[in-house]
Design an enzyme around this catalytic site. Structure first.
Site, mmCIF file in Angstrom:
data_model
loop_
_atom_site.group_PDB
_atom_site.id
_atom_site.type_symbol
_atom_site.label_atom_id
_atom_site.label_comp_id
_atom_site.label_asym_id
_atom_site.label_seq_id
_atom_site.Cartn_x
_atom_site.Cartn_y
_atom_site.Cartn_z
ATOM 1 N N SER A 61 38.679 32.422 38.922
ATOM 2 C CA SER A 61 37.528 32.095 38.081
ATOM 3 C C SER A 61 37.682 32.539 36.636
ATOM 4 O O SER A 61 36.981 32.044 35.759
ATOM 5 C CB SER A 61 36.252 32.725 38.661
ATOM 6 O OG SER A 61 36.370 34.133 38.738
ATOM 7 N N ASP A 79 27.426 37.548 34.301
ATOM 8 C CA ASP A 79 26.728 37.760 35.558
ATOM 9 C C ASP A 79 27.191 39.095 36.128
ATOM 10 O O ASP A 79 27.776 39.905 35.408
ATOM 11 C CB ASP A 79 26.930 36.579 36.527
ATOM 12 C CG ASP A 79 28.396 36.327 36.878
ATOM 13 O OD1 ASP A 79 29.227 37.245 36.703
ATOM 14 O OD2 ASP A 79 28.708 35.221 37.348
ATOM 15 N N HIS A 92 31.412 38.339 36.297
ATOM 16 C CA HIS A 92 32.260 37.693 35.295
ATOM 17 C C HIS A 92 31.877 38.055 33.858
ATOM 18 O O HIS A 92 30.699 38.222 33.554
ATOM 19 C CB HIS A 92 32.189 36.175 35.463
ATOM 20 C CG HIS A 92 32.564 35.716 36.837
ATOM 21 N ND1 HIS A 92 31.622 35.496 37.826
ATOM 22 C CD2 HIS A 92 33.773 35.451 37.391
ATOM 23 C CE1 HIS A 92 32.237 35.097 38.930
ATOM 24 N NE2 HIS A 92 33.542 35.062 38.695
#
Length: 358
Positions: free
Chosen positions: A47, A332, A335
């Site tokens: 990610s 978040d 991340h």
């Protein structure tokens, strides 16, 4: 000589003042990219560098909905796990390609985009294929398979000779490893029943080496490897262990793995005769978390989405966010923000300039 040139041109300021935008040094960075024939960025990983490949997969590990993409161009959620661009996007812009690195599986990807580089990355993956299988995302082996498809399409577009030049002179970015620990070893009993932590790290390093060697066989000669971040400072990990400060045991594992990863990268460099660079994301993020104001932030302990302690991915969907994400290290509970990714991009550019052009 190259290092002296960098100092003269001010590129080392990216390390001395990493919170500053890359924009001030773009002309110098592009000069070096042209001098060393850097053709494009080809990206593999999780990610941290997935611009939206998971959108096309039957997985819950997606972020193609608000508030993700809040500060992306036109506030559009793309599948990037952040409020805006990723470090790979900033690097691509800095060296003069485009402002983003598109996802290879993006249905809107045009053939004309291919020569400028793409990302094969998939959120929630890792060096261990089992990590990818847990979340039904793209394993490294599948990312490499898509890279083969990319090469075929590129040859059809620009011809064999030009395609070979692009592939041989591309900058390859590899960024993963966190999920191997957090979503695999610490949550699923399979690997702990097979390996102790040191053995598991050895196993991951063997998979890492296998991936780099496969990449090299497909044409990779300039490879940038991003280390694992300080996992114990991730807000979610602190919340799960009811810790106010970073979880020391997790950071110790990340630090240990990074040291071994760096040694393994040196071994591969000598064995394969490739150019390599290592991005120390561990210290970049740890410094920002422990002393936010010194590094251009105000909040390093929680994320901008929701409570900032547990929400990420689907649980962040539609949540309220902080008023100014540029003040936050984390977007978040897992991340980084676009601003933090800009810091990582600065560290990466410095590492590339120092190592790949030496």
């Amino acid at each position: 000589m190259v290092l002296a040139l960098l100092i003269k041109q001010g590129i080392l300021a990216l390390v001395l003042m990493p919170w500053l935008s890359l924009a001030m040094d773009v002309p110098y960075i592009r000069q070096l990219a042209a001098q060393y024939n850097l053709s494009c960025l080809l990206v593999f990983g999780d990610s941290s560098v997935d611009p939206g490949n998971n959108n096309a997969l039957p997985t819950l590990m997606k972020s193609n909905f608000p508030p993700y993409g809040k500060d992306f161009f036109n506030g559009h959620p793309t599948g990037r796990f952040s409020n805006g661009r990723l470090a790979s996007d900033f690097i691509a812009e800095a060296v003069g390609y485009r402002k983003i690195v598109p996802a290879f599986l993006d249905p809107n990807l045009k053939p004309s985009d291919l020569p400028h580089g793409v990302s094969f990355a998939s959120a929630a993956t890792g060096y261990d294929d089992f990590t990818a299988n847990i979340s039904s995302v793209l394993a490294v082996s599948k990312q490499l398979e898509y890279f083969k498809h990319y090469k075929i399409h590129l040859r059809e577009l620009v011809g064999a000779e030009r395609a070979e030049f692009i592939v041989r002179n591309a900058l390859y970015i590899v960024s993963m490893g966190t999920n191997d620990f957090l979503q695999n070893y610490f949550l699923d009993p399979t690997r702990p029943n097979q390996f102790s932590m040191p053995q598991f790290q050895n196993f991951l390093l063997s998979r890492f080496s296998h991936a780099i060697e496969a990449m090299h066989r497909l044409g990779a000669n300039r490879i940038v490897v991003v280390g694992v971040p300080p996992m114990g400072c991730i807000p979610l990990m602190k919340a799960l262990q009811n810790k106010k400060n970073c979880v020391a045991s997790l950071n110790k594992i990340a630090y240990s793995f990074n040291a071994r990863l760096l040694r393994q990268l040196a071994t591969l460099k000598a064995k394969l005769g490739i150019k390599t660079a290592y991005v120390d994301v561990y210290n970049s993020m740890l410094n920002a978390v422990l002393d936010p104001k010194k590094h251009g932030f105000e909040e390093g302990s929680k994320g901008c989405c929701g409570t900032g302690t547990v929400e990420y991915g689907e649980s962040c969907r539609g949540m309220e966010t902080c008023s100014d994400p540029t003040k936050y290290v984390f977007w978040d509970a897992v991340h980084p923000t676009e601003m933090m990714y800009n810091v990582v991009a600065g560290a990466a550019i410095h590492s590339v300039a120092r190592e790949l052009t030496s």
